[in-house]
Structure formats: C-alpha cells, structure tokens
Motif scaffolding. Structure first.
Motif, PDB file in Angstrom:
ATOM      1  N   PHE A  44      11.253  44.045  36.072  1.00 22.91           N
ATOM      2  CA  PHE A  44      10.437  44.090  34.859  1.00 22.91           C
ATOM      3  C   PHE A  44      11.200  44.733  33.698  1.00 22.91           C
ATOM      4  O   PHE A  44      11.261  44.189  32.588  1.00 22.91           O
ATOM      5  CB  PHE A  44       9.146  44.862  35.147  1.00 22.91           C
ATOM      6  CG  PHE A  44       8.277  45.062  33.941  1.00 22.91           C
ATOM      7  CD1 PHE A  44       7.410  44.067  33.518  1.00 22.91           C
ATOM      8  CD2 PHE A  44       8.336  46.243  33.209  1.00 22.91           C
ATOM      9  CE1 PHE A  44       6.608  44.249  32.396  1.00 22.91           C
ATOM     10  CE2 PHE A  44       7.547  46.426  32.089  1.00 22.91           C
ATOM     11  CZ  PHE A  44       6.682  45.436  31.679  1.00 22.91           C
ATOM     12  N   PHE A  45      11.803  45.890  33.959  1.00 27.54           N
ATOM     13  CA  PHE A  45      12.457  46.606  32.861  1.00 27.54           C
ATOM     14  C   PHE A  45      13.792  45.964  32.465  1.00 27.54           C
ATOM     15  O   PHE A  45      14.220  46.093  31.317  1.00 27.54           O
ATOM     16  CB  PHE A  45      12.652  48.080  33.238  1.00 27.54           C
ATOM     17  CG  PHE A  45      11.385  48.872  33.096  1.00 27.54           C
ATOM     18  CD1 PHE A  45      10.947  49.308  31.850  1.00 27.54           C
ATOM     19  CD2 PHE A  45      10.602  49.172  34.202  1.00 27.54           C
ATOM     20  CE1 PHE A  45       9.779  50.023  31.714  1.00 27.54           C
ATOM     21  CE2 PHE A  45       9.432  49.885  34.074  1.00 27.54           C
ATOM     22  CZ  PHE A  45       9.001  50.314  32.829  1.00 27.54           C
ATOM     23  N   VAL A  46      14.434  45.274  33.380  1.00 31.34           N
ATOM     24  CA  VAL A  46      15.643  44.535  33.003  1.00 31.34           C
ATOM     25  C   VAL A  46      15.285  43.414  32.026  1.00 31.34           C
ATOM     26  O   VAL A  46      15.975  43.180  31.016  1.00 31.34           O
ATOM     27  CB  VAL A  46      16.347  43.978  34.255  1.00 31.34           C
ATOM     28  CG1 VAL A  46      17.413  42.960  33.870  1.00 31.34           C
ATOM     29  CG2 VAL A  46      16.984  45.114  35.062  1.00 31.34           C
ATOM     30  N   ASP A  99      20.027  54.922  39.729  1.00 25.28           N
ATOM     31  CA  ASP A  99      21.335  54.606  39.132  1.00 25.28           C
ATOM     32  C   ASP A  99      21.292  53.287  38.365  1.00 25.28           C
ATOM     33  O   ASP A  99      21.915  53.135  37.300  1.00 25.28           O
ATOM     34  CB  ASP A  99      22.401  54.549  40.223  1.00 25.28           C
ATOM     35  CG  ASP A  99      22.728  55.923  40.792  1.00 25.28           C
ATOM     36  OD1 ASP A  99      22.345  56.920  40.150  1.00 25.28           O
ATOM     37  OD2 ASP A  99      23.345  55.998  41.874  1.00 25.28           O
ATOM     38  N   THR A 100      20.546  52.305  38.910  1.00 18.83           N
ATOM     39  CA  THR A 100      20.445  51.007  38.238  1.00 18.83           C
ATOM     40  C   THR A 100      19.781  51.148  36.873  1.00 18.83           C
ATOM     41  O   THR A 100      20.285  50.649  35.854  1.00 18.83           O
ATOM     42  CB  THR A 100      19.649  50.022  39.113  1.00 18.83           C
ATOM     43  OG1 THR A 100      20.277  49.909  40.390  1.00 18.83           O
ATOM     44  CG2 THR A 100      19.580  48.652  38.463  1.00 18.83           C
ATOM     45  N   LEU A 101      18.629  51.833  36.839  1.00 18.29           N
ATOM     46  CA  LEU A 101      17.899  51.970  35.581  1.00 18.29           C
ATOM     47  C   LEU A 101      18.617  52.902  34.614  1.00 18.29           C
ATOM     48  O   LEU A 101      18.513  52.746  33.391  1.00 18.29           O
ATOM     49  CB  LEU A 101      16.484  52.461  35.862  1.00 18.29           C
ATOM     50  CG  LEU A 101      15.575  51.393  36.477  1.00 18.29           C
ATOM     51  CD1 LEU A 101      14.276  51.982  36.967  1.00 18.29           C
ATOM     52  CD2 LEU A 101      15.296  50.280  35.480  1.00 18.29           C
ATOM     53  N   GLN A 102      19.342  53.873  35.164  1.00 20.64           N
ATOM     54  CA  GLN A 102      20.114  54.752  34.289  1.00 20.64           C
ATOM     55  C   GLN A 102      21.198  53.948  33.560  1.00 20.64           C
ATOM     56  O   GLN A 102      21.538  54.219  32.403  1.00 20.64           O
ATOM     57  CB  GLN A 102      20.742  55.881  35.110  1.00 20.64           C
ATOM     58  CG  GLN A 102      21.325  56.995  34.259  1.00 20.64           C
ATOM     59  CD  GLN A 102      21.816  58.152  35.114  1.00 20.64           C
ATOM     60  OE1 GLN A 102      22.271  57.951  36.239  1.00 20.64           O
ATOM     61  NE2 GLN A 102      21.706  59.365  34.590  1.00 20.64           N
ATOM     62  N   GLY A 103      21.734  52.928  34.240  1.00 21.09           N
ATOM     63  CA  GLY A 103      22.725  52.066  33.607  1.00 21.09           C
ATOM     64  C   GLY A 103      22.164  51.280  32.434  1.00 21.09           C
ATOM     65  O   GLY A 103      22.913  50.863  31.539  1.00 21.09           O
ATOM     66  N   PRO A 109      15.939  57.253  31.212  1.00 19.34           N
ATOM     67  CA  PRO A 109      16.122  58.598  31.795  1.00 19.34           C
ATOM     68  C   PRO A 109      15.543  58.663  33.208  1.00 19.34           C
ATOM     69  O   PRO A 109      14.396  58.252  33.424  1.00 19.34           O
ATOM     70  CB  PRO A 109      15.341  59.508  30.833  1.00 19.34           C
ATOM     71  CG  PRO A 109      14.337  58.615  30.185  1.00 19.34           C
ATOM     72  CD  PRO A 109      14.953  57.244  30.100  1.00 19.34           C
ATOM     73  N   VAL A 110      16.304  59.197  34.160  1.00 16.28           N
ATOM     74  CA  VAL A 110      15.880  59.202  35.574  1.00 16.28           C
ATOM     75  C   VAL A 110      15.963  60.597  36.199  1.00 16.28           C
ATOM     76  O   VAL A 110      15.949  60.717  37.427  1.00 16.28           O
ATOM     77  CB  VAL A 110      16.748  58.214  36.397  1.00 16.28           C
ATOM     78  CG1 VAL A 110      16.487  56.785  35.983  1.00 16.28           C
ATOM     79  CG2 VAL A 110      18.230  58.553  36.274  1.00 16.28           C
TER      80      VAL A 110
END
Length: 724
Positions: free
Chosen positions: A263-265, A323-327, A331-332
């Motif tokens: 979704f966020f990608v 790590d994926t969303l941080q890329g 913020p994680v």
C-alpha cells in the motif's frame, strides 16, 4: 462358709424375685413371637408364589434379548444427546446460508463469527464440523467478494447520476448565493461599504455551510443508493479486525506485512510520479495511523505466541518490514522500540522451552559417573565440557569421569540458550555492550530461576536416594567451576570484556552453590530418616536380668549401613562428608538417649542397661574406626559422650563421685544432667521395688533401696538449686 452360704441364699432370693417380675413379660414376648412366625410363613409363601409367577412370565424373554434391548435404549439415549449438541450448529449454519442467500452479508459475518468461536468448538471431533471449519475462510472470501462487487456496481451507477447530482448542487449553491446577494444589498443601503463578493464569501463561511452540506447529502441520497458503500465498509471492518493476524503462523504475518508495504509503496510512487494528487503530509499522517495500529496488533498477538522459533521469525519479518519502509523515507523507530519489548517475550518463551529441556535431562540421568572405554570417547566428553584432571588423564582405560551425563548436557544447553538469545539481537542495530547485557541478563534468569528450580525439584523428590544426592553435589561442584568458561564464551561472542563498566556478571556460582547446599541438607535429613527406620526395629527387653553376649542385631545392621554409605562419600568434598558423618552420629546418639528415657519405658533393670551399653560401645567403635577421613583425635566419639558418661555412672554406681564433683569443670560426669539421671534412677527404683516385694526385709536390699532414695533426694536438690 456360713456367711458365704447366707450370701448365696440372699442372691438366690433376689434372682427368684427378678425372674417372677419379668416372667409375664417373657410369656407375652413368646406369644408375640409365635404370632410373628405365622405371619412370616404367610409372607414367605407369597414371595415364593410371586417369584414363581415372575419366572414363568419371564421365560418368553431371554437374557440376550434383554441385553440387546438395553443396548438399543442406551444407544438411542446417546444419539439423542449428541443430536441435541449438534442441532444448534446445524441450525446456525442453516441460518448463515439463508442470510447469505438474502444478501444480508453483515449479519452473516456476525453469525459466522458466533458459529466459529462458540458452537463449532463443542463438536469439533465430528467430520461434518471439520468440513464447516474448512469452509469458513471460503465463506468469508465469498462475502468479501460480493460486497466488493456491490461497491463496483455502485461506482458504475455513480457515473449515470453524477451530472444530475452536479446540476442539483449548482442550483442549490446558486439559490444560496442569490439569497446572500440580497442580504448584501440591504447592508449597502444601511451604509455598510462591503462588496457583493465579500458578502457572498462571508455568508458561505458563516451562515450556509451546514445548510449546503445538508442539501448536498440529501440530494445525493435521493439520487444514489449509498448502502453498498456502508455495507462494504462494515464488512471490511469486521474482516480486517478479525483477520489482521488470524493465526500464529509465519505466512499470516508475512501476508499482513506485504499488504501494508504494498500500500505505502504505491502511495509513494503516486506521490513522486504525479503532481497535486497526494502530498507528503497526507502520506505521513496515514503512516502514523497505520503504524500505531500495526504496533498494537503485533503487541497483542505476539504476547500469545509460545513458540520461540515463531517469535524469532516474526522479529526477522518486522526488521525486514521496517528496513523496507525506512528505505522509502518512513520513520520506523517505534518498530525497533517495540522489538525490544518483544525481546522480553522471546526471553520468556526461551526460558519455558529450556525448563522442559532441563527437566528431561535431569529425569533421564542415571546419576552415576560417566564410564569411558577409549580415548575417542574421553576426548568427545572433554570437548563438550571444560574439564581437566591430570590424574584422570594418566589412568588407564576403562576409567570414569567424576560427574554424570547431565553435567555436559546442561552445560551445552546453556550455550545453546546463549546462541538463541544472540539470534534475536541480530539486525536490531544494537551496540556490542547492549547485546552483551541482554545475553547476560537472560542467561542469569536461566540459571537463577529455570535451572535452579529444576535442580531443587530433583533434590526434593521423595524417591531420591543418598547416591543420587551425592552425585548431584559432585555435578553442581563441576558446573560451578565451569561458570568462568561461560563468561569467556559470552565474551568471545560479544567482544565485550567482563571488566567493562556496567557489565552484568553471571550468577551461576550462586545457583549451583544453593543447589549443592540443598542437596547436602537433604543428605543429612535422609540419613537421619534411615537411622530412624533402623531404630524402629529396636526391641529391648527392659526387664532382662542379664545382658546378651553382643550388640543388638538392629544396631549392627545400622552400623553396617552407615559404613557402606560413608564409603560412597569418598568423592564428596571433605567438609560435606565430615558434616554428614557427625550429623548422623549426633542424631543416633540423641535418638538412643530418647529411647532410654521415653515415658513408655517405666521400668528397667541393670541387665537391660548393660545390653544398651553394648550397643553404645558398638557406636563408639564405629566412631573410632574413622568412617570418614579428616576427623582429629576422638572428635567423632564425642557425639556419644553424653550416653557414655550416663551409662558409666549407672553401671559403676559411682554416685559419690558424681555428687561430690558436680558443677566443677573437671567433673568426671560433666555431661550428665541431674534431671536425666533422676528419670533413669526412678525407673530402676521402681524395678527394685517390684522385684523385691518379699525380700524387702533383707539387709542388703534395704540398704540399696535406702541408697537409691538418698541419691534421688540429692538429685532433686541439685535440680532445684539449679533452677533457683
């Protein structure tokens, strides 16, 4: 004789009077009894008659038919019970199908949830129930697809009615603007210099916003049926809340994370490939909301997870997710903070798992030294457990390690636990010091709580013997020595030296010391219980005139048991063996003293006392033989000094010395308490009186009795003066 005959005649008269008084009652009773006999005969005839008729009537029905009938009745009753249990499930399932047929999907979801959690678990062992359980995900998916189809139909219908909605909305806005313009002109006439544009703007913002909104909603609802939207929203809310993390499976967690990342990608791609459609603030706000819900769901579901492997896999998934969303710029940090909380949960699941591992190791151990037949086996065990003994290495094969198999097994399982703790700390972006601290704290919990409880349970078991307790002491001694190697093992893994400030120390030595002390106490208690069991076999003849030729059989057996037991203690630390031996001798001495002074023994003779003395001499001989090395001089014999002095005093009848020297430090009978001496003297005095009823006029007996009385009087005087 005359008086006796007169007495007999009086008794005869009394008996005759008594018989005359009760004669009539006796006759009446006999008469009643005769009547009862007749009635009893009639009753017997009736019973016989009834039995004969019953037997004749029952000839047509065989026992096999009766059994078959009862079996059928029982089967029918059981079937009715099972059907009563199954009918609500079938009715609920029928209701579910009816709701789905009539497209009442939201009530159908509620019925499905009720069926799954309330009714189906009650009949889970039936085959039709399994079919229903397997069908539930399909039904949920069917409801989901139908609601989505309705939503798509709704979106298509929107296109047909959108121009009408727009036309109506514009008409309403036009009417409102006209109304506002008229108000503006009136205001101008009153002398307020405001433009029509300003007037319209203010009216919109202050007076008509709510009215316009209401009109728009009403017109839209009149033209378009919004129920598919609301129904889809409700259905997806139920489905998402119930199936965010439906099961404790890795695939369920992976699918959940994939959906969020996807979704966020997509949102991020839209942000960077379009202009004005979405902005960063909107996506960040959406991420904050999703993050809070995700963390709450993970906290709830991970707390129920009891499998450390699943917790570890979940952690790896969360790290990959973060790590994926941080890329992508999200913020994680909150996810990594939550992982530190899950770390505690992981540690608890590890402790539970290793508790079972330790229990199995301790239960399956034979508590015997490990035999070694060749060099290969010797090197294998030394490779598993850090042990060095130059003397053992020099010995020829076969030989034995001093510890049993649970020592290398427990040591290796502690290392496995440390490896398991280390796996969780990987990829958490922690410093070496933090990893070291985490591993040491978890290992301390393993040692001080989990392993300690397992050892204590083994030690306190009812069937544990002295041999096992001795082996446990030896084992815990070697495990205690191995703690420094565990410290080095952790240091090699984390590269944090033990001397570093704030480094947590391992508490393994305390754990193994406590277990060893508990085993030692259990040995002392166990020995005393064994001694008590032998003493229960004691059967003294306290009135014997002459002693036997040797010590009592029970005591000879007891001494033999103690010799063989202390021979096993050769591998124990010297202090433990000495304490156990001294404790056993003291308990034996105290128990023999109690046996001599117990209240049930009211009288005893000098011969019985001499036999008792033979038994005490046997105990003293055992103490002199040095059953356990390390005692200096006659230290062990001192355990029986109270008995020895008491018996010498009575057998030698040395009262003059005792009474003359009492209270002086150099007194020959320093350990003889006057109260104890008086109790024993009273028992001997009672015996003397009983055996010399007809010889009390002989001078020697009179003198002896007088002496006993005099000594008893003086002993009472000593006791009174001591108390005063």
């Amino acid at each position: 004789m005359e008086k006796l005959e007169a007495r007999i005649r009086n008794h005869d008269r009394e008996i005759e009077k008594m018989c005359n008084f009760h004669y009539q009652g006796f006759v009446d009773s006999i008469t009643e009894l005769l009547k009862v006999r007749g009635e009893a005969q009639k009753l017997k005839n009736q019973v016989t008659d009834t039995n004969r008729k019953l037997q004749n009537e029952g000839k047509e029905v065989t026992m096999e038919e009766l059994k078959q009938c009862r079996l059928q009745q029982r089967n029918i009753s059981a079937t009715v019970d099972k059907l009563t249990l199954c009918l609500p499930v079938l009715e609920m399932y029928s209701k579910l199908r009816e709701q789905m047929k009539s497209k009442r999907h939201y009530p159908a979801l509620k019925t499905l949830e009720h069926l799954e959690h309330t009714y189906l678990p009650q009949v889970s062992h039936y085959r039709f129930c399994k079919i229903m359980v397997d069908n539930i995900p399909k039904l949920r998916e069917e409801i989901k697809e139908v609601s989505m189809s309705d939503l798509k139909d709704f979106l298509e219908s929107i296109r047909k009615h959108s121009d009408k909605i727009g036309e109506t909305a514009m008409k309403q806005v036009g009417l409102v603007c006209t109304h506002v313009a008229d108000g503006g002109m009136r205001n101008l006439y009153l002398g307020r210099e405001r433009s029509r544009k300003d007037c319209r703007k203010e009216a919109r913002t202050e007076e008509t916003t709510a009215e316009q909104s209401k009109i728009r909603e009403q017109e839209a609802q009149d033209l378009v049926d919004f129920s598919p939207v609301y129904r889809c929203l409700h259905i997806y809310s139920v489905l998402v809340s119930n199936s965010v993390l439906p099961h404790e499976t890795l695939d369920g967690y992976r699918k959940y994370f994939n959906q969020i990342v996807g979704f966020f990608v997509v949102e991020d791609h839209i942000l960077h490939t379009t202009q004005g459609l979405v902005n960063r603030a909107y996506i960040d706000e959406l991420w904050e909301m999703a993050l809070s819900k995700t963390i709450a769901a993970l906290r709830t579901h991970s707390s129920y997870c009891s499998d450390p492997s699943l917790v570890l896999d979940l952690k790896n998934l969360i790290v990959l997710f973060a790590d994926t969303l941080q890329g992508y710029g999200f913020p994680v940090n909150q996810l990594f903070d939550m992982l530190l909380e899950i770390q505690d949960q992981y540690s608890e699941t590890l402790l539970k798992k290793w508790s079972g591992v330790f229990r199995n190791i301790l239960d399956s151990d034979n508590y015997s030294p490990i035999p070694v037949t060749n060099e290969e086996v010797y090197k294998k065990i030394v490779g598993q457990f850090p042990f060095q003994d130059a003397e053992l290495e020099k010995q020829a094969f076969p030989k034995k390690f001093p510890f049993s198999e649970f020592v290398p097994k427990v040591y290796n399982q502690i290392k496995e636990f440390i490896y398991a703790c280390l796996k969780f700390s990987e990829d958490l972006h922690l410093s070496s010091t933090e990893v070291d601290d985490m591993i040491r704290k978890s290992t301390n919990l393993l040692l001080t709580r989990t392993l300690s409880n397992c050892l204590q349970n083994v030690i306190k078991r009812k069937n544990v013997g002295l041999t096992e307790l001795v082996q446990i002491i030896i084992n815990t001694t070697h495990l205690e020595k191995s703690c420094k190697f565990l410290e080095e093992f952790i240091t090699n893994i984390t590269n944090v030296l033990p001397e570093t400030v704030h480094t947590t120390k391992l508490y393994g030595t305390t754990t193994f010391k406590d277990a060893r002390h508990a085993a030692e106490e259990e040995i002392y208690t166990n020995l005393n219980q064994k001694i008590d069991q032998f003493l229960q076999l004691a059967d003294y003849d306290w009135m014997a005139m002459e002693p036997g030729s040797k010590a009592s059989d029970y005591l000879v057996d007891l001494i033999g048991f103690l010799r063989s037991t202390f021979a096993v203690f050769t591998h124990l630390p010297g202090k433990v063996a000495q304490t156990a031996c001294m404790s056993a001798c003291k308990h034996l001495s105290t128990s023999l003293m109690q046996l001599l002074l117990e209240a049930e023994v009211r009288q005893l003779t000098l011969g019985a006392l001499q036999q008792f003395n033979l038994d005490v001499e046997e105990c003293e001989q055992f103490a002199r033989s040095g059953p356990v090395p390390g005692f200096q001089g006659d230290t062990l014999q001192l355990a029986f000094i109270d008995l020895r002095q008491l018996l010498d005093l009575f057998i030698q009848w040395d009262w003059s010395t005792y009474l003359a020297d009492y209270g002086q430090p150099t007194c020959k009978y320093l350990r003889v308490n006057p109260t104890t001496a008086l109790i024993l003297l009273e028992k001997m005095r009672d015996t003397s009186r009983k055996n010399n009823v007809f010889a009390q006029f002989r001078k020697n007996e009179r003198d002896k009795q007088k002496l006993i009385d005099t000594v008893a009087k003086q002993l009472r005087s000593l006791i009174n003066s001591h108390h005063s």
